[in-house]
Design a protein around this motif. Sequence first.
Motif, PDB file in Angstrom:
ATOM      1  N   ALA A 126      14.887  14.319 -21.135  1.00 48.93           N
ATOM      2  CA  ALA A 126      15.269  15.518 -20.818  1.00 48.93           C
ATOM      3  C   ALA A 126      15.639  15.525 -19.307  1.00 48.93           C
ATOM      4  CB  ALA A 126      14.105  16.835 -20.913  1.00 48.93           C
ATOM      5  N   ILE A 127      14.721  14.997 -18.534  1.00 49.65           N
ATOM      6  CA  ILE A 127      14.972  14.970 -17.079  1.00 49.65           C
ATOM      7  C   ILE A 127      16.270  13.938 -16.703  1.00 49.65           C
ATOM      8  CG2 ILE A 127      13.926  13.890 -15.124  1.00 49.65           C
ATOM      9  CD1 ILE A 127      12.401  16.277 -15.560  1.00 49.65           C
ATOM     10  N   GLY A 152      12.313  24.211 -16.349  1.00 50.84           N
ATOM     11  CA  GLY A 152      13.051  23.848 -15.231  1.00 50.84           C
ATOM     12  C   GLY A 152      14.268  23.181 -15.828  1.00 50.84           C
ATOM     13  N   THR A 153      14.482  22.305 -16.337  1.00 50.12           N
ATOM     14  CA  THR A 153      15.664  21.498 -16.719  1.00 50.12           C
ATOM     15  C   THR A 153      16.608  22.669 -17.368  1.00 50.12           C
ATOM     16  OG1 THR A 153      14.346  19.444 -17.074  1.00 50.12           O
ATOM     17  CG2 THR A 153      16.854  19.789 -18.088  1.00 50.12           C
ATOM     18  N   PRO A 187      20.019  18.618 -12.737  1.00 52.88           N
ATOM     19  CA  PRO A 187      18.876  19.250 -13.621  1.00 52.88           C
ATOM     20  C   PRO A 187      17.642  18.627 -13.438  1.00 52.88           C
ATOM     21  CG  PRO A 187      20.969  19.146 -14.821  1.00 52.88           C
ATOM     22  CD  PRO A 187      21.138  18.286 -13.710  1.00 52.88           C
ATOM     23  N   ALA A 188      17.640  17.236 -13.166  1.00 52.37           N
ATOM     24  CA  ALA A 188      16.362  16.476 -13.069  1.00 52.37           C
ATOM     25  C   ALA A 188      15.440  17.226 -11.949  1.00 52.37           C
ATOM     26  CB  ALA A 188      16.622  14.811 -12.709  1.00 52.37           C
ATOM     27  N   VAL A 189      15.905  17.585 -10.710  1.00 50.61           N
ATOM     28  CA  VAL A 189      15.411  18.074  -9.571  1.00 50.61           C
ATOM     29  C   VAL A 189      14.691  19.698 -10.247  1.00 50.61           C
ATOM     30  CG1 VAL A 189      15.660  19.378  -7.377  1.00 50.61           C
ATOM     31  CG2 VAL A 189      16.676  17.183  -7.860  1.00 50.61           C
ATOM     32  N   TYR A 190      15.298  20.359 -10.771  1.00 49.31           N
ATOM     33  CA  TYR A 190      14.871  21.467 -11.398  1.00 49.31           C
ATOM     34  C   TYR A 190      13.802  21.245 -12.549  1.00 49.31           C
ATOM     35  CZ  TYR A 190      18.700  24.248  -9.263  1.00 49.31           C
ATOM     36  OH  TYR A 190      19.475  24.832  -8.292  1.00 49.31           O
ATOM     37  N   GLY A 191      13.917  20.093 -13.263  1.00 52.05           N
ATOM     38  CA  GLY A 191      12.827  19.700 -14.216  1.00 52.05           C
ATOM     39  C   GLY A 191      11.403  19.381 -13.619  1.00 52.05           C
ATOM     40  N   VAL A 201      10.631  20.131 -10.466  1.00 50.36           N
ATOM     41  CA  VAL A 201      10.145  21.624  -9.820  1.00 50.36           C
ATOM     42  C   VAL A 201       9.473  22.350 -10.880  1.00 50.36           C
ATOM     43  CG1 VAL A 201      10.682  23.514  -8.612  1.00 50.36           C
ATOM     44  CG2 VAL A 201      11.852  21.423  -7.933  1.00 50.36           C
ATOM     45  N   GLY A 202       9.911  22.592 -12.150  1.00 52.66           N
ATOM     46  CA  GLY A 202       9.560  23.559 -13.083  1.00 52.66           C
ATOM     47  C   GLY A 202       8.350  22.867 -13.581  1.00 52.66           C
ATOM     48  N   MET A 203       8.136  21.298 -13.467  1.00 48.28           N
ATOM     49  CA  MET A 203       6.625  20.945 -14.149  1.00 48.28           C
ATOM     50  C   MET A 203       5.537  21.434 -12.913  1.00 48.28           C
ATOM     51  SD  MET A 203       7.836  16.837 -14.715  1.00 48.28           S
ATOM     52  CE  MET A 203       6.303  16.209 -14.797  1.00 48.28           C
ATOM     53  N   ALA A 204       5.683  21.326 -11.846  1.00 51.56           N
ATOM     54  CA  ALA A 204       4.683  21.628 -10.817  1.00 51.56           C
ATOM     55  C   ALA A 204       4.383  23.108 -10.815  1.00 51.56           C
ATOM     56  CB  ALA A 204       5.310  21.304  -9.490  1.00 51.56           C
ATOM     57  N   ALA A 205       5.456  24.053 -11.075  1.00 49.32           N
ATOM     58  CA  ALA A 205       5.489  25.404 -11.057  1.00 49.32           C
ATOM     59  C   ALA A 205       4.515  25.831 -12.258  1.00 49.32           C
ATOM     60  CB  ALA A 205       6.599  26.008 -11.058  1.00 49.32           C
TER      61      ALA A 205
END
Length: 566
Positions: free
Chosen positions: A321-322, A366-367, A383-387, A389-393
């Motif tokens: 996905a990342i 995030g993705t 989308p990897a960046v958003y993925g 960041v979503g993991m941490a959030a």
Amino acid sequence: MSTGGGATEPRRILRVRQSAGVRRWLRESPNAVVLLAIVVGALTGCGALVFRWLIEVFTNAVTGFDEYPGRGPSLRLPGLGLWFLVLAPVVTGAIYGPLVYWLAPEARRLGGTKESSNPYADHGAGVTSRITAVKTLGSAITMGGGGSVGREGPMVAIGSAVGSAIASVFRIDSARMRLLIACGAAAGISTAFNAPISGTFFAMEIIIRNYTTRSLGAVMLSSWTAHVIGKAVIGEAPLFPMPVMHADKLTELPVFLLVGLAAGLVGIVFARSVPLVARICDWVWRGPEWLRPAVGGVLLGLLLLALPEMYGSGYPVLANAIEGHYGLALVLVLMVGKIVATSFTLGIGGLGGVFAPTLFIGAMAGTAFGLIVGELWSDASSPAVYGLVGMAAAFASAERAALTGIVLIYELTRELTLVVPLALAVAMAALVARLLRAREMESEMREVITAAAVAREVPEPIPITSSPAEAAAALARSPHNLLPVVDGEGHYVGCLSSHDLLEASGARVTLINGLITHPTTVPPNAELREMLDTLAFQGGAPVLGDDGNLVGWLVYEDLLARVYPS
């Protein structure tokens, strides 16, 4: 003529005194923490590696892969095709269900990272070794058979049990026991993610909370010790392959606040779904508990048949996905599917952690957000960046550990441009979680919490006529370092601590009368402030009824669990 007995006795006394001196140094010397932290880190690192190997063994035995990639038939059972996905959780459930029911039913309660570490402050080595051994084996079998859980919670449990066991062996006070438990938890996370700094922050945020430079140093030392051992065995390979990415557009920073909001809400939904589904399963199931995982495994298997990507921890699927191999619809399906699969795995009695599923769910959220932004804005980050960041959030909101979320993603990627987006998203997720938590607490605090509602069962008391040897045996069997003392009629007369008993080991004490202390007691109707004031100065508090008899036993961790339920 001398028989030599006169020379043997002084040597025996000398050895006893030397042993007592070593124990006293380990309990009281500030420098002893360094040695104990290294030992805890080393043992935890070894234990976590064994657990990791067990997961690979059971997964390979079922699928033919060390980690099932989320698609395709089993290499071990090719004739079944994808139907092996239905069979696997049923068979493994029939194995770990009786194992847990007969040997350690308490292990079911230790599902998350917090739950896997905090309870050990109240248990001795004799209890935690049994629970941890069953949880370790049961988790490996659960994951090998397709249970949609993570390995990090059990690794934290291993480390916490190691710290608790060492503290119990040397009769270390509760404050240092908590520090050693934190050292073990840090070592567990360090080994799980090959991330020693994240392990340190996790232990400080989740367990220590209010810490000193000395405790920080001990936790860090333990975490790095485990890291060195893990690195020597499994190398420095990342948790999953990381694509090349950058997040250096200032105009995009406000978008990451929205990512934090979305992923934070998803993390909270997941954190609440796990206990909710468990309660539903408790309400529905009417058969024997040992059979529950096997019967529930049929439904779990059908879910895996429809969505094979939910098998195990799901790190290969997360990596796909990342890396952008999935479209928006599938990413959203995987996010919802993981919430359902993990909640149901734990609800039917499966063992494992929620750390990895939380990261998985946050990555999908995030993705998905990144895919939508990419359609609307051609210059957006990948989308990897958003993925990531979503993991941490999601982790920050679900586990209430903001700094750990930021540091973990940075350690996994070593990408400096992610730090600011991570900080913004995690801050938003933590704020959302805090606001929602504040509303819950306002409702909860309307109900008065009393000692009677919080206290646990009274530990087995020591008769006042006991000899020091009998009292020592009772303390060795108990998960507490302080036990009540009763007279011949069973009336409470005080308490005896392992510390006081050990201090008197060099004196000629035949009865425990002179060693009894009188810690502050609380009545059954004592409220929160009185309980906090009492527990601030002692590890446990007897709860006495109006007739002066024991009706309960109050410990700090039970009070915390009632005020701040996970």
